[in-house]
Design a protein around this motif. Sequence first.
Motif, PDB file in Angstrom:
ATOM      1  N   PRO B 253       0.844  -1.192   0.000  1.00 46.07           N
ATOM      2  CA  PRO B 253       0.000   0.000   0.000  1.00 46.07           C
ATOM      3  C   PRO B 253       0.886   1.251   0.000  1.00 46.07           C
ATOM      4  O   PRO B 253       1.973   1.232   0.578  1.00 46.07           O
ATOM      5  N   PRO B 254       0.443   2.318  -0.645  1.00 41.74           N
ATOM      6  CA  PRO B 254       1.231   3.544  -0.661  1.00 41.74           C
ATOM      7  C   PRO B 254       1.338   4.129   0.745  1.00 41.74           C
ATOM      8  O   PRO B 254       0.402   4.020   1.543  1.00 41.74           O
ATOM      9  N   VAL B 255       2.481   4.735   1.020  1.00 46.08           N
ATOM     10  CA  VAL B 255       2.686   5.265   2.368  1.00 46.08           C
ATOM     11  C   VAL B 255       2.242   6.721   2.485  1.00 46.08           C
ATOM     12  O   VAL B 255       2.246   7.286   3.578  1.00 46.08           O
ATOM     13  N   GLU B 288      -2.700   4.845   8.616  1.00 43.39           N
ATOM     14  CA  GLU B 288      -1.749   3.734   8.597  1.00 43.39           C
ATOM     15  C   GLU B 288      -2.466   2.418   8.897  1.00 43.39           C
ATOM     16  O   GLU B 288      -3.431   2.395   9.656  1.00 43.39           O
ATOM     17  N   VAL B 289      -1.971   1.337   8.271  1.00 45.32           N
ATOM     18  CA  VAL B 289      -2.497   0.015   8.614  1.00 45.32           C
ATOM     19  C   VAL B 289      -1.401  -0.783   9.289  1.00 45.32           C
ATOM     20  O   VAL B 289      -0.319  -0.950   8.724  1.00 45.32           O
ATOM     21  N   VAL B 290      -1.665  -1.227  10.486  1.00 43.12           N
ATOM     22  CA  VAL B 290      -0.715  -2.103  11.170  1.00 43.12           C
ATOM     23  C   VAL B 290      -1.299  -3.508  11.194  1.00 43.12           C
ATOM     24  O   VAL B 290      -2.437  -3.706  11.620  1.00 43.12           O
ATOM     25  N   GLY B 291      -0.546  -4.460  10.683  1.00 44.31           N
ATOM     26  CA  GLY B 291      -1.016  -5.845  10.646  1.00 44.31           C
ATOM     27  C   GLY B 291      -0.517  -6.605  11.855  1.00 44.31           C
ATOM     28  O   GLY B 291       0.588  -6.374  12.346  1.00 44.31           O
ATOM     29  N   LEU B 292      -1.364  -7.514  12.366  1.00 45.25           N
ATOM     30  CA  LEU B 292      -0.959  -8.391  13.468  1.00 45.25           C
ATOM     31  C   LEU B 292      -0.869  -9.795  12.888  1.00 45.25           C
ATOM     32  O   LEU B 292      -1.887 -10.383  12.529  1.00 45.25           O
ATOM     33  N   ALA B 293       0.340 -10.320  12.764  1.00 47.73           N
ATOM     34  CA  ALA B 293       0.507 -11.648  12.184  1.00 47.73           C
ATOM     35  C   ALA B 293       0.945 -12.621  13.262  1.00 47.73           C
ATOM     36  O   ALA B 293       1.485 -12.223  14.291  1.00 47.73           O
ATOM     37  N   GLY B 294       0.725 -13.895  13.000  1.00 53.88           N
ATOM     38  CA  GLY B 294       1.118 -14.918  13.961  1.00 53.88           C
ATOM     39  C   GLY B 294       0.170 -16.086  13.842  1.00 53.88           C
ATOM     40  O   GLY B 294      -0.869 -15.987  13.197  1.00 53.88           O
ATOM     41  N   ALA B 468      -0.584  -7.486   1.751  1.00 55.16           N
ATOM     42  CA  ALA B 468      -1.237  -6.606   0.791  1.00 55.16           C
ATOM     43  C   ALA B 468      -1.706  -5.289   1.405  1.00 55.16           C
ATOM     44  O   ALA B 468      -1.763  -4.277   0.720  1.00 55.16           O
ATOM     45  N   PHE B 469      -2.050  -5.286   2.672  1.00 58.84           N
ATOM     46  CA  PHE B 469      -2.594  -4.034   3.209  1.00 58.84           C
ATOM     47  C   PHE B 469      -1.758  -3.351   4.287  1.00 58.84           C
ATOM     48  O   PHE B 469      -2.046  -2.233   4.658  1.00 58.84           O
ATOM     49  N   SER B 470      -0.716  -4.002   4.806  1.00 61.82           N
ATOM     50  CA  SER B 470      -0.039  -3.418   5.974  1.00 61.82           C
ATOM     51  C   SER B 470       1.097  -2.463   5.617  1.00 61.82           C
ATOM     52  O   SER B 470       1.868  -2.722   4.701  1.00 61.82           O
ATOM     53  N   HIS B 471       1.206  -1.379   6.373  1.00 60.08           N
ATOM     54  CA  HIS B 471       2.382  -0.525   6.325  1.00 60.08           C
ATOM     55  C   HIS B 471       3.425  -1.014   7.311  1.00 60.08           C
ATOM     56  O   HIS B 471       4.582  -0.650   7.251  1.00 60.08           O
ATOM     57  N   ARG B 472       2.957  -1.766   8.269  1.00 62.38           N
ATOM     58  CA  ARG B 472       3.811  -2.200   9.365  1.00 62.38           C
ATOM     59  C   ARG B 472       3.188  -3.486   9.900  1.00 62.38           C
ATOM     60  O   ARG B 472       1.979  -3.582   9.992  1.00 62.38           O
ATOM     61  N   VAL B 473       4.018  -4.471  10.218  1.00 63.76           N
ATOM     62  CA  VAL B 473       3.479  -5.737  10.701  1.00 63.76           C
ATOM     63  C   VAL B 473       4.092  -6.078  12.049  1.00 63.76           C
ATOM     64  O   VAL B 473       5.306  -5.997  12.225  1.00 63.76           O
ATOM     65  N   LEU B 474       3.233  -6.410  13.009  1.00 64.25           N
ATOM     66  CA  LEU B 474       3.716  -6.913  14.294  1.00 64.25           C
ATOM     67  C   LEU B 474       3.599  -8.429  14.237  1.00 64.25           C
ATOM     68  O   LEU B 474       2.506  -8.950  14.051  1.00 64.25           O
TER      69      LEU B 474
END
Lengths: 323, 502, 345
Positions: B253-255, B288-294, B468-474
């Motif tokens: 995604p564009p920042v 901003e979109v922050v993704g939570l992965a795990g 696809a959607f995150s600017h930042r991933v935790l």
Amino acid sequence: MRERRLPILATIAVFILLYALGGFYFGSNFLSTRVLGNLLTDNAFIIIAGIGMSFVILSGGIDLSVGSMIGFVGIATASLVQHGMHPLMAVGILLVFGFLLGAAIGFIIDAFEIQPFIVTLTAMFMLRGLCYVISIDSVPINHPFMEAFQDFRIPLPGKGWLSAEACIMLVCMAFALVIAHLTRFGANVYAVGGDMTSALLLGVPVRRTIVLIYALNGVFGVLAGATYAFYTASGYPLAATGTELDAIASVVIGGTLLTGGVGLVIGALFGGVIQGLIQTLIIFDGSLDSWWIRIVIGGLLFLFIVLQKGIMRSVSALSQAEG
Amino acid sequence: MNQANEPRISMRGITKVFPGVRALEDVSFTLAPGEIHALMGENGAGKSTLVKVLTGVYQPDAGTIELDGQPVEFASPVEAQAAGINTVYQEVNLVPTLSVAENLMIQRQASFRGLINWRRTRELARKALQRLNLDIDVGRSLGSYSLAIQQMVAIARALDRETKVLVLDEPTASLDAKEVEALFTVLRDIKKQGIAIVFITHFLDQVYAISDRVTVLRNGRFVGTGPIAEVPRMKLVTMMLGRQVSGQTSDHPPVDSIKTDGAPLFEAKDVGRSRYLNPIDFTLRTGEVVGLAGLLGSGRTETSKLVFGAVKADSGQIRLDGKPVTLRSPAHAIRCGLGFCPEDRKHEGLILDLTVRENIILALQSKRGWLHRVGEAEQNRLASEMIAALGIATPDAEKRVGQLSGGNQQKVILARWLVSEPRMLILDEPTRGIDIGAHAEIVALIRKLCREGLALLVASSELEEIVAFSHRVLVMRDRSKVKEIVGDDITQSAIVEAIANS
Amino acid sequence: MSDINLKKVGAAAEKRALPAAVWPLVALAVILIIDVIISPSFFSIRVVEGRLYGSLVDILYRGTPPALIAMGMAIVIGSRGIDLSVGSVVAMSGAVMAALIHGDLSPVIIVFGTLGMGLICGLWNGTLVAVLGIQPIIATLILMVSGRGIALMINGGRIPTFRSEFFEFVSTGSIWVIPTRLFLVAFVLLVLWLLLRKTAFGLFVESVGSNTQAARLSGIGTRVVTLSAYGIVGMCAALAGMVITGDTRSSDAVYAGVDSELDAILAVVLGGGSLNGGRIYLGTTLIGVLIIQALTTSILMSGLPPEYNKLVKAIVILVVLLLQAPKFRTAVTALFRTGKGKAKS
């Protein structure tokens, strides 16, 4: 510690406390076996109803029809005796009726998943309606058997005695204790009340258990009704209105959890006697008015419900803390 | 002699359809005697459905099951138990108010002339537990013991009868390391007796510690199976979370939507709760979109709930616009401009008895308070706007929300929060349980919302979508944040690596 | 594919939903038609001494106290609760009213005092349910058991009688030719309808009743909502107590409002309310009250002894309950289908 036993211990503590209170205020008169015998006699029908109610509540249900059942049995017995039937024969017929009606109630509750309180509410209306259909007046029970019944006494040490009512109640209680604690059916009652889904997965025949519980409750209801009828030697269509609440209160004060699964059938005896004791104490006192009976019983009910809630919370907190 | 080679269980072409969802499609699964077979996959992958088909809870719509080479059909769990297939569920299916002995021996109590001999029954119960080296007071109620012991009792119950297959559904989810080790010792012992064990879990370490083979499901389909030694961690995580890692980064995604001046909209510092989530730090800016992965159980949902105040944090500090706040309740969080779409739609999201319109305006209404009712006209306008904007497939807004399909229900909950005009939206698994086609729509929607200046915290088990959607991933693991990946470094392989490395 | 199926399911459900609202009306109509057949003068209404008389008016008149309670009960049941203590609350508020009348206070204060008693009772029940988390049946049982004792205590163990022009006017008087108490019902209906549908309170109660957890996560203060629902039913019961006590001009702690909890619950269920909460139907609940009252009146008229009243009521409830139970419907449909299949083959 068997935390499940805590409520019944609290019940017994309350009983002893009340009894000691009576002894303290009213002296040895109050502590005589005669008072005890009278307590058992006067509250026999409530305790018998409470026995059936114990099974129902242990399974997670409730029965609001037992008061009407007692009234119905009284008026039906009186009417059958009037038509020349032996009282015991009449009670025998009614026992079959009680069993079948209870079984039907249990079936409707389980098969159609309708809440017990509303199904038994319907039964309550129906039975009270039947009372009126049979007679709208009080009908005396005149039969030689009645005299024999009322003369029956087992002397106790001291000046007291056990009446026929008390004996019926004690026999019922012994029978119920065996069913509850020494049969698979009894174990299944506790399982169904504890967690019905799990019980089903564990292979418990849930439908059969519930139908039997309410059938048994019907039988105890009829026995309570017969005891009451013989105690008053009459049948009256409005008799025992509201007794379902006394029976429920006996069970709860006797330490059984209204959510089901936890409690002891013997609790109904203590719960019933405690209610009688409160009544006796207030009447003995003379300066307290009769309405205090209901208020004190209501307060006790509240205390026990909150106590149960607290115990359940601490138990689940305990297992979580360990887990 | 050749029995060792012949599978104990062989399930072929299993398909199970629920209204609106294909829970299983053409799934095959084999189980050899004396093996521990790990069954893996995210929520909604179809693990539990497969197990329920095996144990007779569900009947398959297509496919066959063979037990020791003989075709079988189970109409109920009781029939499956009779055939020797026993299950121990995560939420232990015993009666907590009964004593341990009663639970173990129900319907099988030692009795004499119809009367139960409790002393003998308790003895039998103690013996059954001794096989698992468990020495506890069997007279105490089951509910007063820890979950670990309850699970042991459930296993003992299963083993105390003719058992060929033992299914363990997430048995370790609530156990600590010592208890897990004790359980594994028992499992290795059982295995030696030739009993086949199906082991469902989401803990990678445990899979490698105990299982012989592993089968992975994803979105109701069979992904792969093989001996555990031949499936490295990276491969396993990839199988569970997404397609073959392509490493492409072009689709970020564009920042330029991110507002960089001033204090961040949301700032969490050491926010945590004991036994629930280890303290976590992160910031989230407007746009901003922050993704939570795990993996499942890694702390994704827990983070979402703590941030929203649905579960109270007991440590750390949250700042909104640089000012410290304590979120006391969801109602408070909503007033602060937050919104939360929970993972468990049915129990935590939808109000099934209400209409689509009522569900949509609910959060806005509670934000305004009961006295300031959203007017009839406004309700209708908002509802029809949302139905059009999100493409909710419903004949009209007055339909009961329970009658919609999963994807449309998800959109209704999204609509509920969009209507409440939040500044920050927390989405927990927004694409869970909805048709594959709707996934892309939801992803596109998330990107659009972020362009429009919303801050989003999105937990997802779909790596592709996170990328696809995150600017930042935790990246979460074991209820802690283990890595934070920013910008062009966000690739599926980077996330998988962070999850797998331990 | 699946969407098409869903639409079909939806359409079928809507077809079923329509009669659900119509059913109570049909039942009422059937009872009234039977009444006309039995007694052709059933619908006649005449004015005697400046007041309307006739069977229909009688049904409305006698239906007032249960109607007041049932409307409150509909709200509590909508929140997935129940209140078994309303009968006792009727007795308690009646006792308070009698005591205040004897204190020679102004009617306004007496009205507020009586309503206050109901509110306190309701909040007590609500606290047990919402704060302590006790099941509603059990929580309200406590007040059901002890409430009449409290009423007796307020009455001093007697049945105090009184004269009060104001309360006689409210209970037995009439405005123009219409009984005053009907205005009271209309007024309460209006207030509750405004509260439920013109503020968001109704939506909140229904959300809590349908899914408490989801309601909380949507920002609804679920405890306050539950507490308010019980407060309202308490005040409704107090109003009914005012009418009943004003009617007899005495406060009878033992018999005032006996069985009214059952009638109220029954009316809600007849009106289509589910005991599992989720929806509040004020209008159909009132129709439910009328059904019960019409049934009572018809039994009286049909020449059956009044003793049959409870029996008939019980059978009607049982039938309605069974018809409402999804399991029963499927069982009957299955039976019907196999029967049909057998007939064909």
